[in-house]
Design an enzyme around this catalytic site. Sequence first.
Site, PDB file in Angstrom:
ATOM      1  N   PRO A  93       0.839  -1.201   0.000  1.00 37.11           N
ATOM      2  CA  PRO A  93       0.000   0.000   0.000  1.00 37.11           C
ATOM      3  C   PRO A  93       0.872   1.249   0.000  1.00 37.11           C
ATOM      4  CG  PRO A  93      -0.065  -1.085   2.143  1.00 37.11           C
ATOM      5  CD  PRO A  93       0.766  -1.943   1.237  1.00 37.11           C
ATOM      6  N   THR A  94       0.432   2.272  -0.695  1.00 27.44           N
ATOM      7  CA  THR A  94       1.189   3.519  -0.681  1.00 27.44           C
ATOM      8  C   THR A  94       0.880   4.245   0.611  1.00 27.44           C
ATOM      9  OG1 THR A  94      -0.611   4.544  -1.893  1.00 27.44           O
ATOM     10  CG2 THR A  94       1.264   3.816  -3.197  1.00 27.44           C
ATOM     11  N   GLY A  95       1.832   4.952   1.109  1.00 29.08           N
ATOM     12  CA  GLY A  95       1.609   5.712   2.342  1.00 29.08           C
ATOM     13  C   GLY A  95       1.699   4.868   3.597  1.00 29.08           C
ATOM     14  N   CYS A  96       2.005   3.578   3.464  1.00 28.85           N
ATOM     15  CA  CYS A  96       2.169   2.720   4.638  1.00 28.85           C
ATOM     16  C   CYS A  96       3.652   2.661   4.969  1.00 28.85           C
ATOM     17  CB  CYS A  96       1.677   1.297   4.380  1.00 28.85           C
ATOM     18  SG  CYS A  96       0.031   1.041   4.995  1.00 28.85           S
ATOM     19  N   VAL A  97       3.956   2.746   6.220  1.00 35.04           N
ATOM     20  CA  VAL A  97       5.374   2.708   6.592  1.00 35.04           C
ATOM     21  C   VAL A  97       5.735   1.305   7.051  1.00 35.04           C
ATOM     22  CG1 VAL A  97       7.145   3.926   7.884  1.00 35.04           C
ATOM     23  CG2 VAL A  97       4.950   5.008   7.490  1.00 35.04           C
TER      24      VAL A  97
END
Length: 97
Positions: A93-97
């Site tokens: 997922p984008t924006g997941c660290v």
Amino acid sequence: MNLPERDGDGYLTDMGDWTEEIGRAMAEADGYELDDVKWSHIIKARAYYEEFGSVPPIRKFAKYIDEDQSAVFKLWMTGPMKPITKYGGLPKPTGCV
């Protein structure tokens, strides 16, 4: 079971390698327990991906599965989209660290 190739974060390098059996085996190899509710989230995330061609942010996903976002976080005890996408054979997922 021999697991398909995974990247440094544990995601499949080829989404096409995913099966339910592989998803469960990956979680097991990582020492991550998947109960029926978590597995249903994984299957629903795959359905979302097939329908929209992207991994949903948690806000959208919680709405999509008609559950409270904080309940989803509590169940997964972490940012839920990371294990959901990892064991569901989906892209990071984008924006997941």
